[in-house]
Design an enzyme around this catalytic site. Structure first.
Site, PDB file in Angstrom:
ATOM      1  N   ASP A  85      -4.242   7.042 -17.924  1.00 38.55           N
ATOM      2  CA  ASP A  85      -3.000   7.306 -19.101  1.00 38.55           C
ATOM      3  C   ASP A  85      -3.687   7.827 -20.253  1.00 38.55           C
ATOM      4  O   ASP A  85      -4.786   7.965 -20.563  1.00 38.55           O
ATOM      5  CB  ASP A  85      -2.177   6.103 -19.141  1.00 38.55           C
ATOM      6  CG  ASP A  85      -2.848   4.943 -19.771  1.00 38.55           C
ATOM      7  OD1 ASP A  85      -4.078   5.126 -20.397  1.00 38.55           O
ATOM      8  OD2 ASP A  85      -2.179   3.941 -19.942  1.00 38.55           O
ATOM      9  N   ASP A 286       2.615   4.411 -10.019  1.00 41.54           N
ATOM     10  CA  ASP A 286       1.408   3.168 -10.441  1.00 41.54           C
ATOM     11  C   ASP A 286       2.293   2.239 -10.996  1.00 41.54           C
ATOM     12  O   ASP A 286       3.474   2.205 -11.406  1.00 41.54           O
ATOM     13  CB  ASP A 286       0.634   3.791 -11.509  1.00 41.54           C
ATOM     14  CG  ASP A 286       1.257   3.497 -12.959  1.00 41.54           C
ATOM     15  OD1 ASP A 286       2.137   4.603 -13.186  1.00 41.54           O
ATOM     16  OD2 ASP A 286       1.186   2.590 -13.826  1.00 41.54           O
ATOM     17  N   CYS A 324       1.907  -8.900   8.541  1.00 40.93           N
ATOM     18  CA  CYS A 324       0.844  -8.230   7.708  1.00 40.93           C
ATOM     19  C   CYS A 324      -0.492  -8.411   8.210  1.00 40.93           C
ATOM     20  O   CYS A 324      -0.775  -9.463   8.876  1.00 40.93           O
ATOM     21  CB  CYS A 324       0.933  -8.839   6.144  1.00 40.93           C
ATOM     22  SG  CYS A 324      -0.591  -8.082   5.211  1.00 40.93           S
ATOM     23  N   CYS A 326      -3.531  -8.032   6.778  1.00 42.41           N
ATOM     24  CA  CYS A 326      -4.326  -8.150   5.826  1.00 42.41           C
ATOM     25  C   CYS A 326      -5.307  -9.554   6.054  1.00 42.41           C
ATOM     26  O   CYS A 326      -4.973 -10.367   6.723  1.00 42.41           O
ATOM     27  CB  CYS A 326      -3.773  -8.169   4.229  1.00 42.41           C
ATOM     28  SG  CYS A 326      -3.391  -9.714   3.720  1.00 42.41           S
ATOM     29  N   CYS A 329      -3.592 -12.864   5.229  1.00 42.57           N
ATOM     30  CA  CYS A 329      -2.740 -13.030   6.257  1.00 42.57           C
ATOM     31  C   CYS A 329      -3.376 -13.376   7.529  1.00 42.57           C
ATOM     32  O   CYS A 329      -2.612 -14.291   8.418  1.00 42.57           O
ATOM     33  CB  CYS A 329      -1.444 -11.960   6.417  1.00 42.57           C
ATOM     34  SG  CYS A 329      -0.392 -12.065   5.052  1.00 42.57           S
ATOM     35  N   HIS A 355      -3.207  -9.248  -0.487  1.00 42.46           N
ATOM     36  CA  HIS A 355      -1.892  -9.214   0.129  1.00 42.46           C
ATOM     37  C   HIS A 355      -0.955  -8.203  -0.429  1.00 42.46           C
ATOM     38  O   HIS A 355      -0.451  -7.322   0.419  1.00 42.46           O
ATOM     39  CB  HIS A 355      -1.261 -10.631   0.709  1.00 42.46           C
ATOM     40  CG  HIS A 355       0.047 -10.423   1.084  1.00 42.46           C
ATOM     41  ND1 HIS A 355       0.259 -10.037   2.428  1.00 42.46           N
ATOM     42  CD2 HIS A 355       1.333 -10.064   0.461  1.00 42.46           C
ATOM     43  CE1 HIS A 355       1.617  -9.687   2.444  1.00 42.46           C
ATOM     44  NE2 HIS A 355       2.112  -9.911   1.335  1.00 42.46           N
TER      45      HIS A 355
HETATM   46 ZN   LIG Z   1      -1.178 -10.056   4.088  1.00 41.07          ZN
END
Ligand SMILES: [Zn+2]
Length: 394
Positions: A85, A286, A324, A326, A329, A355
């Site tokens: 930025d 963002d 999920c 990830c 998870c 996550h």
């Molecule tokens: Zn997750």
């Protein structure tokens, strides 16, 4: 652009450090680090671009130091694209510790009280030192709410600043080849006042302002496009207005931006905001929300928001989000994540961040697929339904 679904666009953005599949979300690394996750793991999550904050890096450790270390990519160990930025938003947010006039923003550092003047030219030079792939032009951030007159005069000043910023950017680009031929500045002979173009392929984005006044937004978009940036952002939203108002402004602005250039909605937003804004022609986002909320124990899941600190998860063997994939998870229960949070373990911030970023990046993946398959409207309705609700555990 490679596909479209209504106003939504599926595309590829080419930068000096590789391509970015759009629509894309940029995790925020304020101090040159995305809080709670290493660059290696961020890349492993599939993040193709990150954002860093010029204001913070300029004050500490200093953009000249980063230039001497070969630029921001090398300094922070991230070889994919980076957007910086202009520093204006953070300087503006200092409230009483800054003044604004035609020259730029005069502010007193939040670290040591030292006085700084951020002009449109300085914002370009600092980002040249950082060597980001995308530099943002300095704009004036308008408070909310703002009257029509305030929005109009602020937008006019932003245009004057953008013209100065663009001229400095093109000047540096012309000099850049020469600087590069001289070789990289040595750490042993630092020249703190010099500007080093550490990324000759840097692009500069212009910013559309104008508050919530549609006609001022349209005038801003047309005049900013006339200045001729590589691409364009919509700034000054997500500052307190209703989501519907933001969507209206976005919808009215994007038709005035070139079709073949990425469009970046700055500082937004919730998962629903992402889908709603893509449906109105936005390609880049963002937001600190996934990372900041993670550190506060709030998770974004396919069933809505979930507060892991809630006592009801104390004995819950289920993963945070059953849908999920990830690491957090796949491996850990809500009971364990809650325990880490309550115990104040660093792992709580790390796993929650992992996550939430996965959820945001997965959302962008779903959006890109939906555009290709012409099913974005269904995804939009799903996200509206899921995230209009209160947290799943309230
Ligand atoms: Zn997750």
């Amino acid at each position: 652009m490679t596909a479209a679904d209504g106003a939504a666009r599926r595309g590829v953005m080419t930068t000096a450090h590789g391509v970015v599949q759009t629509p894309a979300f940029m995790p925020v690394g304020t101090q040159g680090a995305v809080k709670g996750v290493l660059p290696r793991d961020l890349a492993g999550l599939g993040a193709e671009i990150m954002l860093s904050n010029t204001y913070h890096l300029h004050l500490r450790p200093g953009d000249d130091l980063i230039a001497r270390h070969g630029g921001l990519h090398r300094f922070i160990g991230w070889d994919r694209p980076i957007l910086t930025d202009s520093g204006g938003y953070q300087a503006f947010s200092l409230g009483e510790r800054r003044t604004i006039d035609e020259r730029g923003i005069c502010f007193w550092s939040h670290l040591d009280g030292s006085e700084h003047l951020l002009t449109p030219e300085r914002a370009v030079e600092i980002q040249a030192n950082l060597g980001s792939d995308i530099a943002m032009v300095l704009d004036e951030c308008l408070g909310y709410p703002a009257t029509r007159d305030e929005a109009a005069s602020s937008m006019e000043r932003t245009l004057r600043w953008e013209k100065r910023g663009r001229e400095r950017f093109l000047g540096l680009r012309a000099e850049g080849g020469m600087r590069k031929a001289e070789g990289r500045p040595s750490a042993l002979s630092p020249q703190p006042s010099a500007v080093f173009v550490t990324n000759p392929g840097q692009a500069q984005f212009g910013i559309v302002q104008g508050g919530t006044h549609i006609d001022i937004r349209v005038a801003s978009a047309q005049a900013t496009v006339a200045l001729g940036f590589e691409a364009y952002a919509i700034g000054g939203l997500s500052v307190g207005e209703l989501p519907e108002t933001m969507y209206e402004v976005v919808q009215a602005t994007t038709p005035h931006l070139p079709e073949d250039r990425p469009r970046y909605l700055m500082g937004t937003g919730t998962p629903a905001d992402l889908v709603e804004s893509v449906a109105r022609g936005i390609d880049l986002f963002d937001c600190v929300m996934p990372t900041r909320n993670a550190r506060n124990g709030q998770l974004f899941t396919s069933e809505g928001r979930l507060n892991i600190k809630n006592a009801r998860y104390a004995d819950d063997p289920a993963p945070a989000d059953p849908a999920c994939g990830c690491y957090a998870c796949r491996r850990f229960s809500r009971a364990y994540l809650r325990h880490l949070y309550v115990a104040g373990e660093i792992g709580a911030a790390m796993l929650n961040t992992l996550h939430n970023l996965t959820f945001y990046l997965d959302t962008m993946r779903l959006i890109r697929e939906a555009i290709v398959f012409g099913s974005l409207e269904k995804l939009r309705l799903d996200y509206c339904r899921i995230f209009a609700r209160r947290p799943v555990d309230s």
